[in-house]
Design a protein around this motif. Structure first.
Motif, PDB file in Angstrom:
ATOM      1  N   ALA A   1      42.163  35.139  41.244  1.00 59.65           N
ATOM      2  CA  ALA A   1      42.298  33.799  40.669  1.00 59.65           C
ATOM      3  C   ALA A   1      41.922  33.798  39.192  1.00 59.65           C
ATOM      4  O   ALA A   1      42.615  33.194  38.356  1.00 59.65           O
ATOM      5  N   GLU A   2      40.849  34.495  38.853  1.00 62.83           N
ATOM      6  CA  GLU A   2      40.412  34.570  37.454  1.00 62.83           C
ATOM      7  C   GLU A   2      41.452  35.302  36.610  1.00 62.83           C
ATOM      8  O   GLU A   2      41.722  34.943  35.459  1.00 62.83           O
ATOM      9  N   ASN A   3      42.054  36.342  37.188  1.00 65.78           N
ATOM     10  CA  ASN A   3      43.064  37.126  36.477  1.00 65.78           C
ATOM     11  C   ASN A   3      44.293  36.282  36.158  1.00 65.78           C
ATOM     12  O   ASN A   3      44.892  36.415  35.085  1.00 65.78           O
ATOM     13  N   TYR A   4      44.674  35.408  37.084  1.00 70.67           N
ATOM     14  CA  TYR A   4      45.863  34.572  36.911  1.00 70.67           C
ATOM     15  C   TYR A   4      45.565  33.213  36.295  1.00 70.67           C
ATOM     16  O   TYR A   4      46.481  32.478  35.928  1.00 70.67           O
ATOM     17  N   GLY A   5      44.282  32.846  36.218  1.00 72.88           N
ATOM     18  CA  GLY A   5      43.930  31.539  35.691  1.00 72.88           C
ATOM     19  C   GLY A   5      44.300  30.408  36.631  1.00 72.88           C
ATOM     20  O   GLY A   5      44.707  29.319  36.201  1.00 72.88           O
ATOM     21  N   VAL A   6      44.190  30.691  37.946  1.00 69.41           N
ATOM     22  CA  VAL A   6      44.481  29.670  38.957  1.00 69.41           C
ATOM     23  C   VAL A   6      43.256  29.506  39.848  1.00 69.41           C
ATOM     24  O   VAL A   6      42.254  30.224  39.715  1.00 69.41           O
ATOM     25  N   SER A   7      43.335  28.578  40.783  1.00 71.94           N
ATOM     26  CA  SER A   7      42.212  28.342  41.681  1.00 71.94           C
ATOM     27  C   SER A   7      42.203  29.367  42.815  1.00 71.94           C
ATOM     28  O   SER A   7      43.236  29.965  43.151  1.00 71.94           O
ATOM     29  N   VAL A   8      41.039  29.563  43.391  1.00 74.55           N
ATOM     30  CA  VAL A   8      40.914  30.451  44.553  1.00 74.55           C
ATOM     31  C   VAL A   8      41.783  29.927  45.697  1.00 74.55           C
ATOM     32  O   VAL A   8      42.396  30.699  46.440  1.00 74.55           O
ATOM     33  N   ARG A   9      41.856  28.608  45.808  1.00 72.24           N
ATOM     34  CA  ARG A   9      42.660  27.993  46.872  1.00 72.24           C
ATOM     35  C   ARG A   9      44.136  28.387  46.734  1.00 72.24           C
ATOM     36  O   ARG A   9      44.815  28.639  47.737  1.00 72.24           O
ATOM     37  N   THR A  10      44.622  28.448  45.486  1.00 71.97           N
ATOM     38  CA  THR A  10      46.013  28.858  45.254  1.00 71.97           C
ATOM     39  C   THR A  10      46.238  30.294  45.701  1.00 71.97           C
ATOM     40  O   THR A  10      47.251  30.614  46.339  1.00 71.97           O
ATOM     41  N   VAL A  11      45.294  31.170  45.399  1.00 71.62           N
ATOM     42  CA  VAL A  11      45.407  32.569  45.818  1.00 71.62           C
ATOM     43  C   VAL A  11      45.383  32.672  47.340  1.00 71.62           C
ATOM     44  O   VAL A  11      46.158  33.430  47.937  1.00 71.62           O
ATOM     45  N   GLU A  12      44.517  31.909  47.973  1.00 77.63           N
ATOM     46  CA  GLU A  12      44.431  31.934  49.435  1.00 77.63           C
ATOM     47  C   GLU A  12      45.738  31.459  50.065  1.00 77.63           C
ATOM     48  O   GLU A  12      46.156  31.958  51.116  1.00 77.63           O
ATOM     49  N   LYS A  13      46.392  30.486  49.409  1.00 80.02           N
ATOM     50  CA  LYS A  13      47.690  30.018  49.905  1.00 80.02           C
ATOM     51  C   LYS A  13      48.722  31.127  49.801  1.00 80.02           C
ATOM     52  O   LYS A  13      49.536  31.336  50.727  1.00 80.02           O
ATOM     53  N   HIS A  14      48.712  31.860  48.676  1.00 79.88           N
ATOM     54  CA  HIS A  14      49.626  33.004  48.528  1.00 79.88           C
ATOM     55  C   HIS A  14      49.358  34.042  49.622  1.00 79.88           C
ATOM     56  O   HIS A  14      50.303  34.577  50.222  1.00 79.88           O
ATOM     57  N   ARG A  15      48.090  34.319  49.876  1.00 79.18           N
ATOM     58  CA  ARG A  15      47.729  35.299  50.912  1.00 79.18           C
ATOM     59  C   ARG A  15      48.268  34.863  52.267  1.00 79.18           C
ATOM     60  O   ARG A  15      48.808  35.675  53.036  1.00 79.18           O
ATOM     61  N   SER A  16      48.125  33.583  52.563  1.00 78.69           N
ATOM     62  CA  SER A  16      48.615  33.045  53.833  1.00 78.69           C
ATOM     63  C   SER A  16      50.124  33.194  53.946  1.00 78.69           C
ATOM     64  O   SER A  16      50.655  33.585  55.003  1.00 78.69           O
TER      65      SER A  16
END
Length: 208
Positions: free
Chosen positions: A167-182
């Motif tokens: 998330a820090e690398n992309y400048g997005v929220s952790v929630r957004t990354v978790e959605k991508h993972r899902s």
């Protein structure tokens, strides 16, 4: 389906017993064993298992011949083929016969577990190596289904980056990354266990 009926056919006794013991550990107890293709065919006709796991090379009838004959009888058994061969013609033949799963014998037992789970749920599952290296009608490579962003996230996961670091690398929220993972887990038809995604990412990192 609490304890589906599963037939396993292989002419190598140690391999046959190994698969049966592994499935017992996974709490599949309603197993039928067959030492050759002819026996497998008769056992499927008699017992109508939900799934038949068939070695492709067996005496009397090959795994694909068994699948073809059962298909002609319109019995509902789904098939998983086990093979040492990564031959395009054989894989296409399996696809034409509507085989639900195709695994290489070099694949881990964990992949057999995932394949069986998917097939019992009415889905299809071809070995990740086959899906990556071959074009299969109705079975697109799972990696081809991913977006460029999802592939980049998978690369980071393969390099042991956490969701927060990504998330820090992309400048997005952790929630957004978790959605991508899902979404990635769903597209790859992976189990929802905590380690399934990182295990898959590491195993297939060379294709990302």
């Amino acid at each position: 389906m609490t304890d589906p009926k599963i037939l396993i056919a292989d002419d190598h006794p140690l391999f046959l017993r190994g698969i049966a013991d592994f499935l017992h550990q996974l709490q599949y107890h309603n197993l039928i064993l067959a030492p050759d293709g002819l026996s497998a065919l008769q056992q499927i006709i008699d017992h109508k298992p939900e799934v038949a796991i068939l070695d492709i090379e067996m005496p009397y009838l090959t795994g694909l011949e068994v699948a073809q004959k059962i298909g002609e009888k319109r019995l509902p058994t789904r098939f998983i083929i086990l093979s040492y061969q990564e031959d395009q013609m054989i894989i296409r033949m399996a696809d034409k016969l509507h085989v639900s799963g195709y695994l290489l014998k070099e694949d881990s037992m964990a992949e057999l577990q995932d394949c069986l789970k998917n097939v019992l749920e009415g889905k299809t599952y071809f070995s990740s190596k086959i899906a990556q290296n071959h074009t299969i009608k109705g079975h697109p490579s799972p990696i081809q289904e991913l977006t460029p962003t999802e592939k980049k996230i998978l690369k980071m996961i393969a390099n042991d980056l956490t969701s927060r670091a990504i998330a820090e690398n992309y400048g997005v929220s952790v929630r957004t990354v978790e959605k991508h993972r899902s979404n990635i887990i769903e597209k790859l038809a992976l189990p929802t266990s905590p380690t399934s995604l990182i295990t898959w990412a590491k195993k297939n990192s060379q294709y990302l």
